[in-house]
Design a protein around this motif. Structure first.
Motif, mmCIF file in Angstrom:
data_model
loop_
_atom_site.group_PDB
_atom_site.id
_atom_site.type_symbol
_atom_site.label_atom_id
_atom_site.label_comp_id
_atom_site.label_asym_id
_atom_site.label_seq_id
_atom_site.Cartn_x
_atom_site.Cartn_y
_atom_site.Cartn_z
ATOM 1 N N SER A 9 14.284 -7.087 -9.941
ATOM 2 C CA SER A 9 14.648 -6.648 -11.289
ATOM 3 C C SER A 9 14.206 -5.197 -11.528
ATOM 4 O O SER A 9 14.804 -4.490 -12.313
ATOM 5 C CB SER A 9 14.078 -7.592 -12.349
ATOM 6 N N GLY A 16 4.250 -0.279 -5.974
ATOM 7 C CA GLY A 16 4.298 -1.424 -5.053
ATOM 8 C C GLY A 16 5.695 -1.600 -4.481
ATOM 9 O O GLY A 16 5.871 -1.791 -3.274
ATOM 10 N N GLY A 90 8.878 -8.659 -1.031
ATOM 11 C CA GLY A 90 7.460 -8.327 -0.910
ATOM 12 C C GLY A 90 6.627 -9.547 -1.279
ATOM 13 O O GLY A 90 7.026 -10.339 -2.129
ATOM 14 N N LEU A 91 5.509 -9.693 -0.626
ATOM 15 C CA LEU A 91 4.617 -10.819 -0.946
ATOM 16 C C LEU A 91 3.270 -10.284 -1.382
ATOM 17 O O LEU A 91 2.589 -9.590 -0.632
ATOM 18 C CB LEU A 91 4.391 -11.701 0.287
ATOM 19 N N ASP A 96 3.404 -15.628 -5.347
ATOM 20 C CA ASP A 96 4.695 -15.116 -4.868
ATOM 21 C C ASP A 96 5.238 -16.034 -3.787
ATOM 22 O O ASP A 96 6.419 -16.337 -3.738
ATOM 23 C CB ASP A 96 4.533 -13.721 -4.231
ATOM 24 N N SER A 130 5.585 -5.295 -12.231
ATOM 25 C CA SER A 130 6.261 -4.668 -13.373
ATOM 26 C C SER A 130 5.767 -5.296 -14.676
ATOM 27 O O SER A 130 5.570 -4.611 -15.679
ATOM 28 C CB SER A 130 7.772 -4.837 -13.258
#
Ligand code: ADP
Length: 161
Positions: A9, A16, A90-91, A96, A130
């Motif tokens: 999003s 990051g 990404g983790l 996540d 975010s």
């Protein structure tokens, strides 16, 4: 030509995300950063689709092999359209992992056309999201260590901080 697709999003793009973009572009001949038009997060987005795309373009300006696009609907369709061989995610934490695991498994059940590549967050950005950026900004926190300068400027304009 090996194309990777990094969907999200990006509301807004953080250091990051940028870290993942810069690392992932080394794995592929081309990396498509795909901004989701509709997902569970964007109904409450701070930035419009166009703003999110524009910020990514500014942040990735001059970075070779990286292209920013927007996509609506199924990730699968975007993968097909851009002929991606892998989806990049990404983790950051176990939280996540749970979600990403389910999504990767579900997508693999639907198609075996692509695989998901996970990049571990870099230590210095492992806590950056975010959502956290937006929350901090709301309460007047300094987020400049966590976002690129262009995003800092956009956040200031949005919130008049
Ligand atoms: P967020 O989870 O920050 O709201 P997105 O939904 O835009 O961001 O996430 C897009 C992708 O970027 C996801 O795979 C997410 O795990 C990854 N990502 C987000 N922030 C980071 C970070 N700090 N380090 C590594 N990967 C990240």
């Amino acid at each position: 030509m090996k194309v990777g697709l990094f969907p999200g999003s990006f509301d807004p793009v953080t250091n990051g995300h940028l870290d993942v973009i810069l690392r992932a572009k080394e794995i592929f001949d081309k990396l498509i950063v795909a901004v989701a038009v509709n997902d569970s997060k964007t109904s409450s987005a701070m930035f419009t689709l166009k703003e999110r795309q524009k910020l990514l373009e500014e942040v990735c300006k001059g970075v070779p092999k990286v292209e920013i696009i927007c996509f609506d609907g199924l990730l699968l369709e975007a993968v097909k359209k851009y002929k991606a061989v892998s989806v990049v995610r990404g983790l950051r934490a176990i939280s996540d992992f749970e979600y990403e695991f389910q999504m990767a498994m579900m997508n693999r059940e639907i198609t075996s056309d692509y695989d998901t590549v996970f990049l571990m967050a870099s230590h210095s950005y492992s806590f950056v999201s975010s959502r956290m950026i937006k929350e901090l900004v709301k309460f007047g926190g300094d987020v400049s260590p966590f976002v690129p300068p262009a995003v800092m400027k956009a956040l200031k304009n949005k919130k008049h901080i």
